[in-house]
Design a protein around this motif. Structure first.
Motif, PDB file in Angstrom:
ATOM      1  N   UNK A  33      -2.993   0.560  -6.244  1.00  0.00           N
ATOM      2  CA  UNK A  33      -3.801   0.912  -7.421  1.00  0.00           C
ATOM      3  C   UNK A  33      -3.886  -0.236  -8.428  1.00  0.00           C
ATOM      4  N   UNK A  34      -4.343  -1.379  -7.960  1.00  0.00           N
ATOM      5  CA  UNK A  34      -4.428  -2.551  -8.821  1.00  0.00           C
ATOM      6  C   UNK A  34      -5.479  -2.343  -9.921  1.00  0.00           C
ATOM      7  N   UNK A  35      -5.167  -2.767 -11.139  1.00  0.00           N
ATOM      8  CA  UNK A  35      -6.062  -2.529 -12.287  1.00  0.00           C
ATOM      9  C   UNK A  35      -7.441  -3.144 -12.079  1.00  0.00           C
ATOM     10  N   UNK A  36      -8.471  -2.385 -12.423  1.00  0.00           N
ATOM     11  CA  UNK A  36      -9.839  -2.889 -12.419  1.00  0.00           C
ATOM     12  C   UNK A  36     -10.630  -2.081 -13.447  1.00  0.00           C
ATOM     13  N   UNK A  37     -11.942  -2.122 -13.356  1.00  0.00           N
ATOM     14  CA  UNK A  37     -12.777  -1.453 -14.361  1.00  0.00           C
ATOM     15  C   UNK A  37     -13.113  -0.010 -13.998  1.00  0.00           C
ATOM     16  N   UNK A  38     -12.468   0.520 -12.954  1.00  0.00           N
ATOM     17  CA  UNK A  38     -12.769   1.883 -12.503  1.00  0.00           C
ATOM     18  C   UNK A  38     -12.430   2.907 -13.580  1.00  0.00           C
ATOM     19  N   UNK A  39     -13.347   3.834 -13.827  1.00  0.00           N
ATOM     20  CA  UNK A  39     -13.096   4.934 -14.745  1.00  0.00           C
ATOM     21  C   UNK A  39     -12.525   6.115 -13.965  1.00  0.00           C
ATOM     22  N   UNK A 201     -11.301   7.328   5.098  1.00  0.00           N
ATOM     23  CA  UNK A 201     -10.467   6.143   4.885  1.00  0.00           C
ATOM     24  C   UNK A 201     -10.270   5.897   3.388  1.00  0.00           C
ATOM     25  N   UNK A 202      -9.046   5.521   3.040  1.00  0.00           N
ATOM     26  CA  UNK A 202      -8.693   5.264   1.646  1.00  0.00           C
ATOM     27  C   UNK A 202      -8.066   3.885   1.517  1.00  0.00           C
ATOM     28  N   UNK A 203      -8.422   3.177   0.439  1.00  0.00           N
ATOM     29  CA  UNK A 203      -7.825   1.883   0.116  1.00  0.00           C
ATOM     30  C   UNK A 203      -6.841   2.113  -1.021  1.00  0.00           C
ATOM     31  N   UNK A 204      -5.563   2.117  -0.694  1.00  0.00           N
ATOM     32  CA  UNK A 204      -4.545   2.427  -1.692  1.00  0.00           C
ATOM     33  C   UNK A 204      -4.312   1.292  -2.679  1.00  0.00           C
ATOM     34  N   UNK A 205      -4.912   0.126  -2.428  1.00  0.00           N
ATOM     35  CA  UNK A 205      -4.742  -0.975  -3.374  1.00  0.00           C
ATOM     36  C   UNK A 205      -5.749  -0.890  -4.519  1.00  0.00           C
ATOM     37  N   UNK A 206      -6.718   0.013  -4.439  1.00  0.00           N
ATOM     38  CA  UNK A 206      -7.758   0.119  -5.455  1.00  0.00           C
ATOM     39  C   UNK A 206      -7.623   1.394  -6.272  1.00  0.00           C
ATOM     40  N   UNK A 207      -7.876   1.280  -7.563  1.00  0.00           N
ATOM     41  CA  UNK A 207      -7.783   2.441  -8.445  1.00  0.00           C
ATOM     42  C   UNK A 207      -8.833   3.499  -8.123  1.00  0.00           C
ATOM     43  N   UNK A 208      -9.929   3.114  -7.498  1.00  0.00           N
ATOM     44  CA  UNK A 208     -10.982   4.073  -7.174  1.00  0.00           C
ATOM     45  C   UNK A 208     -10.479   5.172  -6.235  1.00  0.00           C
TER      46      UNK A 208
END
Length: 260
Positions: A33-39, A201-208
């Motif tokens: 869950x790396x920080x990004x601009x995802x709301x 499929x899920x990308x666990x490194x992304x906050x989305x």
């Protein structure tokens, strides 16, 4: 002999470099869950698991006067104060949702509850029971809310969940988390709804991932964590170790003969 030692040293150095670079992982590929601009706009209310065909439910009816609930609790009415809690739970009435999405209760007959959440089903049963019982209480729980976690985790297996609210991160935590060899960017979730399976499929490194409809799990979900390339290569190496050792021994023998 000096030439052989030189070849052996070079071979060992080369293998060492391969192991080092294959085992290295970047922060980007490892951190959740790396920080990004995802709301973050998801909520549990959006994805509450629904009752499905073949679900097994424990249902206990209560009221101010326990005698009036006896017809609806045919098994639990047999319990006594001498029974311990685990035995009491085992004796509580269970109902299987049939292929039409119904459960059959004493006096009420068939009640359609498939497609409802647990709380919605409780409210429906309370309304149905109110014709027989004043202010009835209904306690309903899933008996088969099971999730399975497979692949590159510390403790793969199946887990019975006491509540229907569980996230994919919590499930992975129950399995001891991903190993360092697990691919965090491509975690597969298999879900069955009304007899039809979907693969997601899920990308666990992304906050989305927190906004995904698969972040909250449903009954009988299967999570699979695939191994990274280094682990796949290591498994191939392990399977062919004897062959590699034999070939290496043969090469050393040939080199020693040619350099005499």
């Amino acid at each position: 002999m000096r030439l052989i030692s030189k070849y052996g040293l070079a071979l060992a150095t080369f293998i060492g470099f391969l192991v080092f670079f294959s085992s290295c992982g970047s922060r980007k590929s490892m951190v959740y869950l790396q920080p990004d601009s995802t709301q973050i706009n998801t909520s549990y209310q959006q994805y509450i698991p629904k009752i499905q065909k073949n679900d097994i439910l424990t249902i206990v009816v209560s009221a101010a006067d326990p005698k009036v609930t006896a017809p609806f609790n045919p098994i639990s009415s047999m319990t006594t104060s001498n029974l311990n809690q685990s035995v009491d739970l085992a004796l509580r009435p269970t109902y299987t949702v049939d292929d039409d999405g119904n459960i059959t209760l004493p006096m009420l007959g068939d009640v359609h509850i498939a497609g409802l959440t647990r709380l919605e089903a409780i409210e429906k049963l309370r309304n149905e029971l109110s014709q027989y019982i004043k202010d009835p209480g209904v306690n309903m729980n899933f008996n088969n809310f099971r999730i399975s976690v497979l692949g590159e985790v510390a403790r793969p297996g199946s887990f019975i969940i006491p509540t229907e609210r569980i996230t994919i991160l919590e499930a992975l935590g129950m399995a001891g988390d991903l190993t360092i060899r697990g691919v965090r960017q491509h975690v597969t979730l298999i879900r069955e709804v009304n007899g039809e399976k979907t693969i997601n499929h899920l990308d666990l490194t992304k906050q989305e991932t927190l906004n995904s409809p698969y972040y909250y799990l449903a009954q009988n979900d299967v999570i699979y964590v695939e191994p990274n390339k280094a682990q796949i290569n290591n498994s191939k190496l392990g399977a062919n170790t004897n062959i590699i050792i034999s070939i290496a021994g043969l090469l050393i023998t040939v080199i020693s003969v040619l350099t005499r």
